[in-house]
Enzyme design. Structure first.
Site: not given
Ligand code: PGA
Length: 258
Positions: A13-15, A100, A102, A172, A178, A218, A239-240
């Site tokens: 998930n590149w955001k 998600h 966010e 999640e 994050g 994470s 994500g990251g």
């Molecule tokens: P993260 O994000 O791996 O950076 O914690 C996961 C996500 O938001 O899907």
């Protein structure tokens, strides 16, 4: 349990990251690394809308699938700034992240809109990756299971037994996204097993066993193998660590071996 009947899915998930040339560069770096996962692990990159066409072109002929990060529930109309499921399908997108945390946190996403987006995605032939998870405070108050049960029930409201098998659920925990704080493998397994039990209650055991449940929050090159070894964790939403080809590949390889 029944891990062999489910598809292992590792999704990046590149955001809100990467311009088109940067997206192309990252996909070109990932492609040869994950080629051996073909037939064993589904590898997906979920990218910003502006990168979708670039990603579809760059992944053509490879085993990497492309996902979007959101979709609107209407077919078309006066929804400035939104993108419909048909528009995504036309570009060649196969998956879409829905709900998600966010989006729930910053953009007013609710279980009702998650449900409507999920229904629209399925109707258009997209495979939704539906995100659920508790807040830190909810975990501290010991209501994780209530929160998750409510999300699963509402987010999948009126989704048929046939369709739910096309849905990927991403567990999640919001406090782990994050933040560098990962749920322990036991904590993640406990909730993923609870999600599967909820699916068995809402549908039936056979259906519950067929649904891929990912962990996200994470997940990284260092902890992926231990998380993915758990019986109800079928993959990851990353994500990251999905923004670095070697790290993302390490996670994919952990799934190949797991
Ligand atoms: P993260 O994000 O791996 O950076 O914690 C996961 C996500 O938001 O899907």
């Amino acid at each position: 349990m029944n891990k062999a009947v489910r598809k292992a899915i590792i999704a990046g998930n590149w955001k809100m990251n990467k311009t088109r040339p940067e997206a192309k560069e990252l996909i070109e770096a990932i492609k040869p690394l994950v080629a051996n996962a073909e037939g064993k692990v589904e590898v997906i990159t979920c990218v910003p809308f502006t990168n979708l066409e670039t990603a579809v072109a760059a992944t053509a002929g490879s085993n990497i699938k492309v996902g979007a990060e959101n979709v609107h529930f209407a077919k078309s109309g006066a929804f400035t700034g939104e993108i419909s499921a048909d528009m995504l399908v036309e570009v060649g997108v196969e998956y879409v992240v829905i709900g998600h945390s966010e989006r729930r946190q910053y953009f007013g996403e609710t279980d009702e809109t998650v449900n409507k987006r999920t229904a629209a995605a399925l109707a258009a032939g997209l495979k939704p990756i539906v995100c659920v998870g508790e807040l830190k405070w909810e975990r501290e108050c010991n209501i994780t299971e209530e929160v998750i049960a409510r999300q699963i029930k509402l987010d999948l409201w009126e989704v048929s037994k046939e369709d739910v098998k096309k849905v990927v659920i991403a567990y999640e925990p919001v406090w782990a996204i994050g933040t560098g704080l990962t749920a322990t493998p036991d904590q993640a397994q406990e909730v993923c097993a609870f999600i599967r039990a909820q699916l068995a209650k809402l549908y039936d055991e056979e259906t519950a066993q067929a649904v891929t449940i990912q962990y996200g929050g994470s997940m990284n090159a260092g902890n992926a193998a231990e998380l993915l070894a758990k019986p109800d964790i079928d993959g990851g939403l990353i994500g990251g660590a999905s923004l670095k080809a070697p790290d993302f590949n390490t996670i994919v390889q952990a799934a190949v071996e797991g």
